[in-house]
Design a protein around this motif. Structure first.
Motif, PDB file in Angstrom:
ATOM      1  N   MET A 205      49.987 -25.315 -43.464  1.00 56.98           N
ATOM      2  CA  MET A 205      51.093 -25.260 -42.500  1.00 56.98           C
ATOM      3  C   MET A 205      52.199 -24.346 -43.037  1.00 56.98           C
ATOM      4  O   MET A 205      52.854 -24.671 -44.019  1.00 56.98           O
ATOM      5  N   ASP A 206      52.385 -23.211 -42.381  1.00 54.87           N
ATOM      6  CA  ASP A 206      53.471 -22.289 -42.742  1.00 54.87           C
ATOM      7  C   ASP A 206      54.816 -22.978 -42.554  1.00 54.87           C
ATOM      8  O   ASP A 206      55.016 -23.703 -41.584  1.00 54.87           O
ATOM      9  N   GLY A 207      55.719 -22.736 -43.472  1.00 58.51           N
ATOM     10  CA  GLY A 207      57.063 -23.299 -43.362  1.00 58.51           C
ATOM     11  C   GLY A 207      57.210 -24.636 -44.045  1.00 58.51           C
ATOM     12  O   GLY A 207      58.308 -25.016 -44.447  1.00 58.51           O
ATOM     13  N   GLY A 208      56.110 -25.390 -44.147  1.00 62.18           N
ATOM     14  CA  GLY A 208      56.094 -26.646 -44.871  1.00 62.18           C
ATOM     15  C   GLY A 208      57.141 -27.652 -44.423  1.00 62.18           C
ATOM     16  O   GLY A 208      57.640 -27.636 -43.292  1.00 62.18           O
ATOM     17  N   TYR A 209      57.466 -28.531 -45.346  1.00 62.15           N
ATOM     18  CA  TYR A 209      58.442 -29.593 -45.118  1.00 62.15           C
ATOM     19  C   TYR A 209      59.779 -29.017 -44.640  1.00 62.15           C
ATOM     20  O   TYR A 209      60.384 -29.540 -43.707  1.00 62.15           O
ATOM     21  N   ARG A 210      60.240 -27.945 -45.271  1.00 63.62           N
ATOM     22  CA  ARG A 210      61.540 -27.367 -44.882  1.00 63.62           C
ATOM     23  C   ARG A 210      61.527 -26.892 -43.442  1.00 63.62           C
ATOM     24  O   ARG A 210      62.481 -27.113 -42.698  1.00 63.62           O
ATOM     25  N   GLY A 211      60.451 -26.236 -43.032  1.00 61.55           N
ATOM     26  CA  GLY A 211      60.352 -25.781 -41.649  1.00 61.55           C
ATOM     27  C   GLY A 211      60.343 -26.932 -40.665  1.00 61.55           C
ATOM     28  O   GLY A 211      60.960 -26.870 -39.602  1.00 61.55           O
ATOM     29  N   TRP A 212      59.650 -28.001 -41.041  1.00 59.57           N
ATOM     30  CA  TRP A 212      59.588 -29.205 -40.205  1.00 59.57           C
ATOM     31  C   TRP A 212      60.984 -29.813 -40.056  1.00 59.57           C
ATOM     32  O   TRP A 212      61.428 -30.127 -38.959  1.00 59.57           O
TER      33      TRP A 212
ATOM     34  N   LEU B  88      61.021 -37.407 -39.812  1.00 68.63           N
ATOM     35  CA  LEU B  88      60.445 -37.639 -41.126  1.00 68.63           C
ATOM     36  C   LEU B  88      60.427 -39.137 -41.365  1.00 68.63           C
ATOM     37  O   LEU B  88      61.197 -39.873 -40.741  1.00 68.63           O
ATOM     38  N   VAL B  89      59.567 -39.568 -42.252  1.00 64.33           N
ATOM     39  CA  VAL B  89      59.475 -40.995 -42.564  1.00 64.33           C
ATOM     40  C   VAL B  89      59.647 -41.213 -44.058  1.00 64.33           C
ATOM     41  O   VAL B  89      59.369 -40.323 -44.859  1.00 64.33           O
TER      42      VAL B  89
ATOM     43  N   ILE C 218      41.491 -30.519 -42.161  1.00 61.50           N
ATOM     44  CA  ILE C 218      42.614 -30.973 -42.976  1.00 61.50           C
ATOM     45  C   ILE C 218      43.735 -29.951 -42.870  1.00 61.50           C
ATOM     46  O   ILE C 218      43.505 -28.749 -43.047  1.00 61.50           O
ATOM     47  N   ILE C 219      44.942 -30.436 -42.603  1.00 59.35           N
ATOM     48  CA  ILE C 219      46.131 -29.589 -42.657  1.00 59.35           C
ATOM     49  C   ILE C 219      46.905 -29.981 -43.907  1.00 59.35           C
ATOM     50  O   ILE C 219      47.194 -31.156 -44.117  1.00 59.35           O
ATOM     51  N   LEU C 220      47.224 -29.000 -44.725  1.00 55.71           N
ATOM     52  CA  LEU C 220      48.000 -29.204 -45.945  1.00 55.71           C
ATOM     53  C   LEU C 220      49.413 -28.684 -45.735  1.00 55.71           C
ATOM     54  O   LEU C 220      49.612 -27.667 -45.058  1.00 55.71           O
ATOM     55  N   TYR C 221      50.384 -29.363 -46.338  1.00 60.44           N
ATOM     56  CA  TYR C 221      51.741 -28.824 -46.343  1.00 60.44           C
ATOM     57  C   TYR C 221      52.410 -29.147 -47.666  1.00 60.44           C
ATOM     58  O   TYR C 221      52.034 -30.071 -48.378  1.00 60.44           O
ATOM     59  N   CYS C 222      53.411 -28.326 -47.987  1.00 60.45           N
ATOM     60  CA  CYS C 222      54.224 -28.524 -49.191  1.00 60.45           C
ATOM     61  C   CYS C 222      55.675 -28.306 -48.793  1.00 60.45           C
ATOM     62  O   CYS C 222      56.045 -28.499 -47.645  1.00 60.45           O
ATOM     63  N   GLY C 223      56.492 -27.878 -49.717  1.00 61.76           N
ATOM     64  CA  GLY C 223      57.901 -27.673 -49.421  1.00 61.76           C
ATOM     65  C   GLY C 223      58.159 -26.503 -48.493  1.00 61.76           C
ATOM     66  O   GLY C 223      58.980 -26.588 -47.582  1.00 61.76           O
ATOM     67  N   GLY C 224      57.470 -25.399 -48.714  1.00 59.77           N
ATOM     68  CA  GLY C 224      57.723 -24.212 -47.917  1.00 59.77           C
ATOM     69  C   GLY C 224      56.489 -23.426 -47.509  1.00 59.77           C
ATOM     70  O   GLY C 224      56.592 -22.452 -46.782  1.00 59.77           O
TER      71      GLY C 224
ATOM     72  N   THR D 283      46.032 -20.588 -41.324  1.00 57.89           N
ATOM     73  CA  THR D 283      47.368 -21.171 -41.314  1.00 57.89           C
ATOM     74  C   THR D 283      47.717 -21.616 -39.894  1.00 57.89           C
ATOM     75  O   THR D 283      47.091 -21.192 -38.921  1.00 57.89           O
ATOM     76  N   CYS D 284      48.717 -22.461 -39.822  1.00 58.80           N
ATOM     77  CA  CYS D 284      49.259 -22.879 -38.528  1.00 58.80           C
ATOM     78  C   CYS D 284      50.765 -23.015 -38.694  1.00 58.80           C
ATOM     79  O   CYS D 284      51.278 -23.030 -39.812  1.00 58.80           O
ATOM     80  N   SER D 285      51.451 -23.149 -37.600  1.00 62.63           N
ATOM     81  CA  SER D 285      52.904 -23.276 -37.641  1.00 62.63           C
ATOM     82  C   SER D 285      53.315 -24.747 -37.615  1.00 62.63           C
ATOM     83  O   SER D 285      52.527 -25.633 -37.277  1.00 62.63           O
ATOM     84  N   VAL D 286      54.564 -24.976 -37.939  1.00 66.47           N
ATOM     85  CA  VAL D 286      55.160 -26.306 -37.823  1.00 66.47           C
ATOM     86  C   VAL D 286      55.041 -26.792 -36.374  1.00 66.47           C
ATOM     87  O   VAL D 286      54.699 -27.950 -36.120  1.00 66.47           O
ATOM     88  N   ASP D 287      55.302 -25.915 -35.426  1.00 74.27           N
ATOM     89  CA  ASP D 287      55.217 -26.288 -34.009  1.00 74.27           C
ATOM     90  C   ASP D 287      53.791 -26.662 -33.610  1.00 74.27           C
ATOM     91  O   ASP D 287      53.593 -27.569 -32.796  1.00 74.27           O
ATOM     92  N   ASP D 288      52.786 -25.969 -34.179  1.00 75.43           N
ATOM     93  CA  ASP D 288      51.391 -26.322 -33.901  1.00 75.43           C
ATOM     94  C   ASP D 288      51.104 -27.757 -34.338  1.00 75.43           C
ATOM     95  O   ASP D 288      50.465 -28.528 -33.623  1.00 75.43           O
ATOM     96  N   VAL D 289      51.580 -28.113 -35.534  1.00 77.36           N
ATOM     97  CA  VAL D 289      51.356 -29.462 -36.050  1.00 77.36           C
ATOM     98  C   VAL D 289      52.084 -30.490 -35.194  1.00 77.36           C
ATOM     99  O   VAL D 289      51.537 -31.544 -34.877  1.00 77.36           O
TER     100      VAL D 289
END
Length: 123
Positions: free
Chosen positions: A106-113, A120-121, A78-84, A20-26
């Motif tokens: 990616m821990d936290g997903g879209y919401r964390g971002w 966001l785009v 590959i980094i994967l993310y979802c909602g949370g 896993t990685c964090s939102v900040d890492d990404v």
């Protein structure tokens, strides 16, 4: 959102085997132009609302079916993310079982971002 116990148990078990990685890492990878392939595994309606910059969409329901077409090289990072972070951890576990060796959720997903105030785009 409160999830059912069985789902949480499944995700907790997957978390033991998946990187896993964090939102900040990404965000740091993005800022340094070192972002590997970023895949949004949310539903198409979620993707259409908005998504992370430079992401591609491959929903959780079809990722196992279509990943080899999109990414034939199983060494690709590959980094994967979802909602949370729940669906992406399950997708990461699945892709790892398929032989992909550099899958990260990616821990936290879209919401964390979004909560971090990162851009966001919408296409």
């Amino acid at each position: 959102m409160k999830h059912n116990l069985g789902f949480e148990t499944l995700c907790k078990a997957a978390r033991q085997t998946v990187k896993t990685c964090s939102v900040d890492d990404v965000k740091k990878l993005l800022d340094n132009q070192q972002l590997p392939l970023l895949i949004d595994v949310r539903e198409e309606s979620e993707w259409n609302h908005d998504h992370l910059p430079h992401a591609v969409h491959l929903g959780r329901g079809i990722i196992e079916r279509d990943i080899e077409t999109l990414v034939p090289n199983q060494e690709t990072t590959i980094i994967l993310y979802c909602g949370g972070g729940y669906r992406s951890i399950l997708a990461a576990e699945s892709l790892t079982k398929m032989g992909y060796r550099n899958i990260i959720s990616m821990d936290g997903g879209y919401r964390g971002w979004k909560e971090a105030g990162y851009s966001l785009v919408k296409e």
